[in-house]
Scaffold this active site. Structure first.
Site, short mmCIF file in Angstrom:
data_model
loop_
_atom_site.label_atom_id
_atom_site.label_comp_id
_atom_site.label_asym_id
_atom_site.label_seq_id
_atom_site.Cartn_x
_atom_site.Cartn_y
_atom_site.Cartn_z
N THR A 1 0.82 -1.23 0.00
CA THR A 1 0.00 0.00 0.00
C THR A 1 0.85 1.26 0.00
OG1 THR A 1 -1.57 -1.25 1.36
CG2 THR A 1 -2.01 1.08 1.14
N ARG B 1 -12.38 -9.73 -1.22
CA ARG B 1 -11.97 -9.10 0.06
C ARG B 1 -11.60 -7.63 -0.16
NH1 ARG B 1 -6.98 -6.48 1.93
NH2 ARG B 1 -6.82 -6.79 4.16
N THR C 1 -1.01 1.85 6.32
CA THR C 1 -0.63 0.69 5.52
C THR C 1 -0.50 -0.49 6.48
OG1 THR C 1 1.71 1.20 5.80
CG2 THR C 1 0.67 2.09 3.85
N GLY C 2 -0.50 -1.69 5.92
CA GLY C 2 -0.39 -2.86 6.79
C GLY C 2 -1.71 -3.60 6.86
N1 GLY Z 1 -3.71 -2.11 4.03
C1 GLY Z 1 -3.96 -2.79 2.85
C2 GLY Z 1 -4.85 -3.94 2.98
O1 GLY Z 1 -4.97 -4.53 4.03
O2 GLY Z 1 -5.49 -4.28 2.01
#
Ligand code: GLY
Length: 342
Positions: A196, A224, A247-248
Site C-alpha cells: 500500500t 476481500r 498501511t499494513g
Molecule cells: N492495508 C492494505 C490492505 O490490508 O489491504
C-alpha cells in the site's frame, strides 16, 4: 525516538491511557499554515523521491493539491516493480489482481473510493472521478470497472510475468494434499504483502487532501476489501486538523477506524507523531496487548501546520517505519517509531 517508544511501552504496561491535551489545533491562528506546502508519502528514501517529485512539482507550480497527490500516487500504481500497488500488484488466490483506492479532499470533506477493481492500472484516478463526477462514494467490482471504462480507462492485464510466477509458486506450495507438485525451484518464503501507499498533501492555501491505494493482501479471498478504500480506516482528512493514512493489516485499521481516530487525536491536541503512536497503541489494546499482536500496521500523519508523524506497531528488521516528505526545504526521509520490539 527511543525514549518515546519506551514511554509508550511503559504507559501500555501500566494500563494508563495516553493523555488528551485539551487545546485544539487552531488552524487559522497558526502563521505556518499558509505558503508552506508539503507532500508526504508512506515510503522511505528509495520510493519517496520518485513518488513525491511529480506531486511536489505541481504543488510548487500552481498548488493544485488533488492533481499533485494523484500524480504522486500514480507513480507506484504504474510501476510494476512495486508488487503491493496497482499494475504488478500481487493477485488474489485466483491469480486476479483486485485493486482498492480512495481519495479524500479536505475543504469540502468530499471523498471517492473504488474496491475490487480489476484491469485498471490507476485506481486512485478512478476514485477521484467517483468523488468529482458522481453523487456516490464507493464503487466496487464490475460497477467500478464499467465506470472507469465510461471515462476512457483501458482494461489491461495487471498480472506481470513476475507476479504470475510468484503466485504459481505460492499456489504450488500451499499444501501437500492437493494435486500440485511443490515448486521446482524451492519453497515459497515471501511475506504476505499488504504494502500500500498513502500520499498526503497540504497546499499553499492551507488545504489538505490524501490518497491511499493498494493491491491489498496478497492471495486474499476474491472480493476481500481492506482498509484502503474505506473512509476513516485507510485514510481520513479533516481540513481543520490534518490527514492520517495507514498501511499494513487492513482488517485492524477497519476495526479501529484508525485513520479517523488519528485525526481526532490531533484535534484533541496531540502532535502528528503522538497521534500515530496512539493509534498503534489503540490497536494493540483492542487485541488484548502486545503479546497477542502478530501483524503490523504503519500510520502516517500530516497536521494542518505541516507537522509530520510516522509509527508502526511492530519493529521490522531492515525496514524501519519511514515517511518521506517534499517541501520548500527539499526532500526528506524521516524515521518513525515502533511500539513492539521483535
Ligand atoms: N492495508 C492494505 C490492505 O490490508 O489491504
Amino acid at each position: 525516538m527511543i525514549d518515546r517508544r519506551k514511554f509508550i511501552k511503559t504507559v501500555s504496561a501500566l494500563g494508563i491511557s495516553l493523555p488528551f491535551v485539551k487545546s485544539n489545533i487552531k488552524a487559522a491562528s497558526n502563521p505556518n499554515i499558509k505558503n508552506n506546502p508539503i507532500i508526504l508519502c508512506s515510503r522511505g528514501e528509495k520510493w519517496g523521491k520518485k513518488v513525491l517529485k511529480p506531486g511536489w512539482d505541481i504543488l510548487k507550480k500552481n498548488g493544485l493539491l488533488l492533481d499533485a497527490i494523484e500524480k504522486s500516487a500514480n507513480v507506484t500504481e504504474l510501476d510494476p516493480k512495486d508488487t503491493s500497488v496497482g499494475y504488478g500488484g500481487l493477485p488474489n488466490e485466483d491469480g486476479v489482481v483486485q485493486l482498492d483506492a480512495q481519495i479524500m479532499n479536505g475543504p469540502d470533506h468530499n471523498c471517492g473510493s473504488v474496491a475490487c477493481l480489476e484491469g485498471i492500472k490507476t485506481p486512485c484516478s478512478v476514485a477521484r472521478l467517483v468523488m468529482e463526477r458522481t453523487d456516490h462514494i464507493h464503487l466496487v467490482g464490475k460497477g467500478a470497472q464499467d465506470f472507469a471504462k465510461m471515462h476512457g480507462f483501458k482494461v489491461e492485464n495487471l498480472l506481470t510475468e513476475s507476479t504470475r510466477k510468484i503466485w504459481v509458486k505460492w499456489k504450488e506450495n500451499l499444501s501437500d494434499k492437493d494435486d500440485y507438485f511443490p515448486p521446482v525451484d524451492g519453497n515459497y518464503d515471501q511475506d504476505r504483502s499488504t504494502g500500500t501507499i498513502n500520499v498526503l498533501g497540504l497546499n499553499p492555501n492551507g488545504d489538505m487532501a490524501g490518497i491511499t491505494t493498494t493491491s491489498g493482501l496478497a492471495w486474499k479471498i476474491p472480493g476481500r476489501i481492506g482498509d484502503s478504500p474505506i473512509i476513516g480506516a485507510g485514510l481520513y482528512v479533516d481540513n481543520e486538523v490534518g490527514a492520517v493514512g495507514a498501511t499494513g493489516r487492513g482488517e485492524e485499521m477497519i476495526r479501529s477506524c484508525g485513520s479517523f481516530l488519528g485525526v481526532e487525536y490531533m484535534r484533541n491536541g496531540m502532535t502528528a507523531q503522538e497521534a500515530c503512536e496512539a493509534v498503534c497503541k489503540r490497536i494493540i489494546d483492542i487485541n488484548g496487548g502486545s503479546s497477542k499482536v502478530d501483524f503490523n500496521d504503519k500510520i502516517v500523519a500530516l497536521s494542518k501546520n505541516g507537522d509530520v508523524g510516522c509509527a508502526s506497531i511492530r519493529e521490522r528488521k531492515g525496514d524501519e517505519p519511514t515517511v518521506a516528505t517534499w517541501s520548500k526545504k527539499g526532500f526528506k526521509a524521516i524515521k518513525g517509531t515502533y511500539l513492539i520490539e521483535i
